[in-house]
Every structure is written in C-alpha cells, then in structure tokens.
Motif scaffolding. Structure first.
Motif, PDB file in Angstrom:
ATOM      1  N   PHE A   1       0.824  -1.221   0.000  1.00 49.56           N
ATOM      2  CA  PHE A   1       0.000   0.000   0.000  1.00 49.56           C
ATOM      3  C   PHE A   1       0.855   1.268   0.000  1.00 49.56           C
ATOM      4  O   PHE A   1       0.436   2.289  -0.509  1.00 49.56           O
ATOM      5  N   GLY A   2       2.052   1.194   0.577  1.00 46.33           N
ATOM      6  CA  GLY A   2       2.903   2.377   0.686  1.00 46.33           C
ATOM      7  C   GLY A   2       2.508   3.239   1.875  1.00 46.33           C
ATOM      8  O   GLY A   2       1.453   3.051   2.480  1.00 46.33           O
ATOM      9  N   GLU A   3       3.381   4.190   2.177  1.00 43.71           N
ATOM     10  CA  GLU A   3       3.118   5.085   3.309  1.00 43.71           C
ATOM     11  C   GLU A   3       1.825   5.860   3.071  1.00 43.71           C
ATOM     12  O   GLU A   3       1.636   6.481   2.022  1.00 43.71           O
ATOM     13  N   LYS A   4       0.922   5.755   4.028  1.00 41.42           N
ATOM     14  CA  LYS A   4      -0.389   6.409   3.968  1.00 41.42           C
ATOM     15  C   LYS A   4      -1.176   6.042   2.705  1.00 41.42           C
ATOM     16  O   LYS A   4      -1.959   6.817   2.195  1.00 41.42           O
ATOM     17  N   GLY A   5      -0.912   4.846   2.185  1.00 40.59           N
ATOM     18  CA  GLY A   5      -1.652   4.377   1.014  1.00 40.59           C
ATOM     19  C   GLY A   5      -1.224   5.036  -0.288  1.00 40.59           C
ATOM     20  O   GLY A   5      -1.965   5.025  -1.274  1.00 40.59           O
ATOM     21  N   SER A   6      -0.019   5.577  -0.320  1.00 42.57           N
ATOM     22  CA  SER A   6       0.444   6.340  -1.490  1.00 42.57           C
ATOM     23  C   SER A   6       0.551   5.508  -2.761  1.00 42.57           C
ATOM     24  O   SER A   6       0.546   6.059  -3.867  1.00 42.57           O
ATOM     25  N   ASN A   7       0.630   4.184  -2.654  1.00 45.04           N
ATOM     26  CA  ASN A   7       0.734   3.339  -3.845  1.00 45.04           C
ATOM     27  C   ASN A   7      -0.629   2.922  -4.395  1.00 45.04           C
ATOM     28  O   ASN A   7      -0.706   2.309  -5.455  1.00 45.04           O
ATOM     29  N   LEU A   8      -1.699   3.231  -3.665  1.00 44.62           N
ATOM     30  CA  LEU A   8      -3.046   2.856  -4.114  1.00 44.62           C
ATOM     31  C   LEU A   8      -3.572   3.891  -5.102  1.00 44.62           C
ATOM     32  O   LEU A   8      -3.544   5.099  -4.823  1.00 44.62           O
ATOM     33  N   ILE A   9      -4.058   3.415  -6.247  1.00 44.44           N
ATOM     34  CA  ILE A   9      -4.621   4.321  -7.260  1.00 44.44           C
ATOM     35  C   ILE A   9      -5.888   3.698  -7.837  1.00 44.44           C
ATOM     36  O   ILE A   9      -6.148   2.514  -7.658  1.00 44.44           O
ATOM     37  N   GLY A  10      -6.654   4.519  -8.520  1.00 42.47           N
ATOM     38  CA  GLY A  10      -7.812   4.023  -9.242  1.00 42.47           C
ATOM     39  C   GLY A  10      -9.144   4.537  -8.711  1.00 42.47           C
ATOM     40  O   GLY A  10      -9.211   5.289  -7.735  1.00 42.47           O
ATOM     41  N   THR A  11     -10.184   4.095  -9.359  1.00 44.53           N
ATOM     42  CA  THR A  11     -11.549   4.505  -9.066  1.00 44.53           C
ATOM     43  C   THR A  11     -11.961   4.215  -7.637  1.00 44.53           C
ATOM     44  O   THR A  11     -12.745   4.953  -7.050  1.00 44.53           O
ATOM     45  N   TYR A  12     -11.456   3.134  -7.071  1.00 45.21           N
ATOM     46  CA  TYR A  12     -11.887   2.697  -5.739  1.00 45.21           C
ATOM     47  C   TYR A  12     -10.970   3.182  -4.629  1.00 45.21           C
ATOM     48  O   TYR A  12     -10.983   2.641  -3.529  1.00 45.21           O
ATOM     49  N   VAL A  13     -10.177   4.201  -4.901  1.00 48.52           N
ATOM     50  CA  VAL A  13      -9.285   4.766  -3.898  1.00 48.52           C
ATOM     51  C   VAL A  13      -9.752   6.183  -3.587  1.00 48.52           C
ATOM     52  O   VAL A  13     -10.038   6.965  -4.481  1.00 48.52           O
ATOM     53  N   LYS A  14      -9.847   6.464  -2.300  1.00 52.95           N
ATOM     54  CA  LYS A  14     -10.334   7.762  -1.848  1.00 52.95           C
ATOM     55  C   LYS A  14      -9.388   8.255  -0.763  1.00 52.95           C
ATOM     56  O   LYS A  14      -8.914   7.467   0.057  1.00 52.95           O
ATOM     57  N   GLN A  15      -9.137   9.561  -0.770  1.00 58.31           N
ATOM     58  CA  GLN A  15      -8.320  10.097   0.310  1.00 58.31           C
ATOM     59  C   GLN A  15      -9.228  10.446   1.482  1.00 58.31           C
ATOM     60  O   GLN A  15     -10.209  11.167   1.337  1.00 58.31           O
ATOM     61  N   ASP A  16      -8.905   9.878   2.623  1.00 49.53           N
ATOM     62  CA  ASP A  16      -9.616  10.193   3.851  1.00 49.53           C
ATOM     63  C   ASP A  16      -9.062  11.536   4.324  1.00 49.53           C
ATOM     64  O   ASP A  16      -7.936  11.616   4.802  1.00 49.53           O
ATOM     65  N   SER A  17      -9.850  12.588   4.155  1.00 50.18           N
ATOM     66  CA  SER A  17      -9.358  13.941   4.434  1.00 50.18           C
ATOM     67  C   SER A  17      -8.994  14.153   5.892  1.00 50.18           C
ATOM     68  O   SER A  17      -8.094  14.924   6.199  1.00 50.18           O
ATOM     69  N   SER A  18      -9.641  13.459   6.809  1.00 50.16           N
ATOM     70  CA  SER A  18      -9.321  13.644   8.222  1.00 50.16           C
ATOM     71  C   SER A  18      -7.959  13.036   8.570  1.00 50.16           C
ATOM     72  O   SER A  18      -7.315  13.480   9.513  1.00 50.16           O
ATOM     73  N   LEU A  19      -7.531  12.033   7.810  1.00 49.59           N
ATOM     74  CA  LEU A  19      -6.261  11.367   8.091  1.00 49.59           C
ATOM     75  C   LEU A  19      -5.169  11.698   7.078  1.00 49.59           C
ATOM     76  O   LEU A  19      -4.007  11.403   7.303  1.00 49.59           O
ATOM     77  N   GLY A  20      -5.560  12.270   5.932  1.00 52.57           N
ATOM     78  CA  GLY A  20      -4.591  12.523   4.877  1.00 52.57           C
ATOM     79  C   GLY A  20      -3.996  11.255   4.328  1.00 52.57           C
ATOM     80  O   GLY A  20      -2.818  11.162   4.038  1.00 52.57           O
ATOM     81  N   GLU A  21      -4.827  10.226   4.217  1.00 51.14           N
ATOM     82  CA  GLU A  21      -4.368   8.900   3.840  1.00 51.14           C
ATOM     83  C   GLU A  21      -5.313   8.298   2.809  1.00 51.14           C
ATOM     84  O   GLU A  21      -6.530   8.487   2.890  1.00 51.14           O
ATOM     85  N   ASN A  22      -4.767   7.554   1.847  1.00 49.04           N
ATOM     86  CA  ASN A  22      -5.595   6.856   0.866  1.00 49.04           C
ATOM     87  C   ASN A  22      -6.136   5.569   1.461  1.00 49.04           C
ATOM     88  O   ASN A  22      -5.413   4.834   2.120  1.00 49.04           O
ATOM     89  N   ILE A  23      -7.421   5.337   1.217  1.00 46.62           N
ATOM     90  CA  ILE A  23      -8.059   4.078   1.616  1.00 46.62           C
ATOM     91  C   ILE A  23      -8.821   3.547   0.412  1.00 46.62           C
ATOM     92  O   ILE A  23      -9.105   4.279  -0.531  1.00 46.62           O
ATOM     93  N   VAL A  24      -9.157   2.279   0.473  1.00 51.91           N
ATOM     94  CA  VAL A  24     -10.040   1.700  -0.538  1.00 51.91           C
ATOM     95  C   VAL A  24     -11.472   2.027  -0.095  1.00 51.91           C
ATOM     96  O   VAL A  24     -11.815   1.858   1.070  1.00 51.91           O
ATOM     97  N   TYR A  25     -12.266   2.532  -1.035  1.00 51.36           N
ATOM     98  CA  TYR A  25     -13.647   2.885  -0.730  1.00 51.36           C
ATOM     99  C   TYR A  25     -14.526   2.561  -1.927  1.00 51.36           C
ATOM    100  O   TYR A  25     -14.249   3.003  -3.037  1.00 51.36           O
ATOM    101  N   TYR A  26     -15.558   1.785  -1.689  1.00 57.35           N
ATOM    102  CA  TYR A  26     -16.508   1.453  -2.750  1.00 57.35           C
ATOM    103  C   TYR A  26     -17.901   1.518  -2.139  1.00 57.35           C
ATOM    104  O   TYR A  26     -18.154   0.993  -1.051  1.00 57.35           O
ATOM    105  N   SER A  27     -18.810   2.169  -2.829  1.00 56.73           N
ATOM    106  CA  SER A  27     -20.174   2.304  -2.337  1.00 56.73           C
ATOM    107  C   SER A  27     -21.134   1.944  -3.458  1.00 56.73           C
ATOM    108  O   SER A  27     -20.966   2.367  -4.597  1.00 56.73           O
ATOM    109  N   LEU A  28     -22.163   1.158  -3.111  1.00 60.03           N
ATOM    110  CA  LEU A  28     -23.198   0.848  -4.100  1.00 60.03           C
ATOM    111  C   LEU A  28     -24.535   0.834  -3.423  1.00 60.03           C
ATOM    112  O   LEU A  28     -24.683   0.755  -2.240  1.00 60.03           O
TER     113      LEU A  28
END
Length: 136
Positions: free
Chosen positions: A109-136
C-alpha cells in the motif's frame, strides 16, 4: 560518483509499484431475505476490509475480515437473526488505515496508502491517507 549513482538507483528502485485497485462486488440475498456481500479483488491476501450496510429505515450493520485468495465474503446480515425489512440499502466496502494492516500489506500500500490508485481509492481527508472505498 559511481557509488552515488548506485545508491540513488537503489533508493529510487525500492518503492513499491502502484496498485490500481480492482473490486468486483456482488450482493447476495438468501431466500429468507438475509444479505451477504462478496467480492473478488486484486488487493493482496491478508488485507483487512470492512463492510457496512445502512438502510433508510435506520438499519446499520458492519462486518470485517481479510482478503483470502483474492476474495472476501461477509457473514450474513440480518435484523437480529430475522429477515431484513424491505427497503433501499447502501453497501460500503472500505479498508482501515494503512498502519492497522499487516507489514506485508503496508509495504504494498505504501506510506499512507500512497501506492493505491484508481476509481476505488479515496483520500480520507481527516487522516490525509488513501483508503479503498466502494459504495453501491
């Protein structure tokens, strides 16, 4: 000079490649109106994931687990063991912050999720970190 170039190339070559996150979720309903969420993914085995279901009728439930062999299947969601009431539901698939993942997953994933990319990646603004996020 040669030593400096070798050191620089080693340092630059040490970062993990980017991971374009892929998810293929399916909502499965049982005959008695209980629900489970299943998906296949390219996230590494051992990745912790969370599933949240919420309904306009006030229903909220969560489940968590780990990716195994490129898949995850939640436990059955019910209303206290009874069938879910009819209505519209929102389904969310997320990963917790990177520091809670195993060392092997953190490296990918890299530091703070820096290696995660794509449609299902969202930056959690409160943490300044990328997470996987999918909503349907």
């Amino acid at each position: 000079m040669f030593s400096l170039l070798v050191i620089l190339s080693l340092l630059l070559g040490c970062s993990a490649p980017k991971l374009e996150v892929k998810l293929d979720p399916k909502i499965e309903r049982t005959d008695d109106n209980k629900v489970k969420v299943a998906f296949s993914t390219n996230l590494p085995d051992g990745t912790e994931v969370m599933i949240k279901i919420s309904g306009k009728n006030g229903y909220v439930a969560q489940d968590k687990g780990k990716i195994e062999k490129g898949t995850f299947t939640s436990n059955l969601f019910s209303d206290g063991g009874k069938p879910l009431k009819s209505g519209d539901f929102q389904y969310e698939i997320t990963t917790p912050i990177v520091s809670t993942q195993s060392d092997s997953v953190q490296k990918i994933f890299g530091e703070k999720g820096s290696n995660l990319i794509g449609t299902y990646v969202k930056q959690d603004s409160s943490l300044g970190e990328n997470i996987v996020y999918y909503s349907l």
